[in-house]
Scaffold this active site. Structure first.
Site, PDB file in Angstrom:
ATOM      1  N   ASN A   1       1.078  -1.248  -0.367  1.00 57.31           N
ATOM      2  CA  ASN A   1       0.054  -0.249   0.118  1.00 57.31           C
ATOM      3  C   ASN A   1       0.935   1.669  -0.142  1.00 57.31           C
ATOM      4  O   ASN A   1       0.971   1.710   1.022  1.00 57.31           O
ATOM      5  CB  ASN A   1      -1.055  -0.122   1.417  1.00 57.31           C
ATOM      6  CG  ASN A   1      -1.878   1.003   0.827  1.00 57.31           C
ATOM      7  OD1 ASN A   1      -1.915   1.766   0.317  1.00 57.31           O
ATOM      8  ND2 ASN A   1      -3.196   0.800   1.830  1.00 57.31           N
TER       9      ASN A   1
ATOM     10  N   TYR B   1       2.087   8.502   5.384  1.00 53.92           N
ATOM     11  CA  TYR B   1       1.982   8.267   7.066  1.00 53.92           C
ATOM     12  C   TYR B   1       3.361   8.540   6.577  1.00 53.92           C
ATOM     13  O   TYR B   1       3.519   9.819   7.793  1.00 53.92           O
ATOM     14  CB  TYR B   1       2.366   6.980   7.359  1.00 53.92           C
ATOM     15  CG  TYR B   1       0.417   5.883   7.350  1.00 53.92           C
ATOM     16  CD1 TYR B   1      -0.076   7.021   8.092  1.00 53.92           C
ATOM     17  CD2 TYR B   1       0.058   4.763   7.516  1.00 53.92           C
ATOM     18  CE1 TYR B   1      -1.656   6.139   8.647  1.00 53.92           C
ATOM     19  CE2 TYR B   1      -0.641   4.394   7.115  1.00 53.92           C
ATOM     20  CZ  TYR B   1      -2.056   4.699   8.052  1.00 53.92           C
ATOM     21  OH  TYR B   1      -2.991   4.363   7.677  1.00 53.92           O
TER      22      TYR B   1
END
Length: 154
Positions: A126, A133
């Site tokens: 991903n 993040y």
């Protein structure tokens, strides 16, 4: 900037929460919760001692994303850790800042509850989430995630 409403799940919005979980399962190519799991999700969220917390995010009164988290404990810090289990935004609502708003909401909850840290995992494939993040200051740890599934627990 878009205005967001982040609301704790309740009896009225629980079906929207389930819908969003099903969309995350679709995105991750996993099986969604079956009827028994949905009942457990409801019972575990609304029990006297909830096992997790969940919040649905709305844009223009439409369910657009959600977060779930619970608390673990660090013996080294002697403080709780907020563990972010799920953060998900429907594709049509991405790139509007909702993911960041949900992430910041979790950070604020962790701080307000005296946590020593906040942890989460991300699937290795991903890449959009990994970039997200890391852009928000997340640091990849040197740990491997291991799991025993339900059958292996017997």
């Amino acid at each position: 900037m878009t205005d967001f409403l982040i609301e704790k799940i309740n009896e009225e919005n629980f079906s929207e929460f389930i819908y969003l979980i099903e969309k995350l399962a679709e995105y991750e190519k996993l099986l969604p919760p079956d009827e028994d799991a949905k009942l457990r999700l409801k019972n575990d969220a609304f029990s006297k001692n909830p096992k997790y917390e969940a919040y649905v995010a709305y844009i223009d009164e439409k369910p657009a994303g959600y977060i779930t988290f619970y608390f673990t404990y660090s013996t080294f810090l002697a403080k709780q850790t907020l563990y972010l289990e799920d953060i998900f935004v429907l594709e049509e609502f991405r790139k509007r800042g909702l993911g960041k708003a949900l992430f910041e909401f979790c950070k604020k909850e962790a701080k307000n509850r005296g946590c020593g840290r906040m942890d989460w995992t991300v699937l290795t494939w991903n890449e959009p989430s990994i970039r997200f993040y890391e852009k928000l200051g997340g640091e990849r740890q040197d740990w491997y995630l291991y799991r025993l599934d339900e059958e292996q627990l017997n």
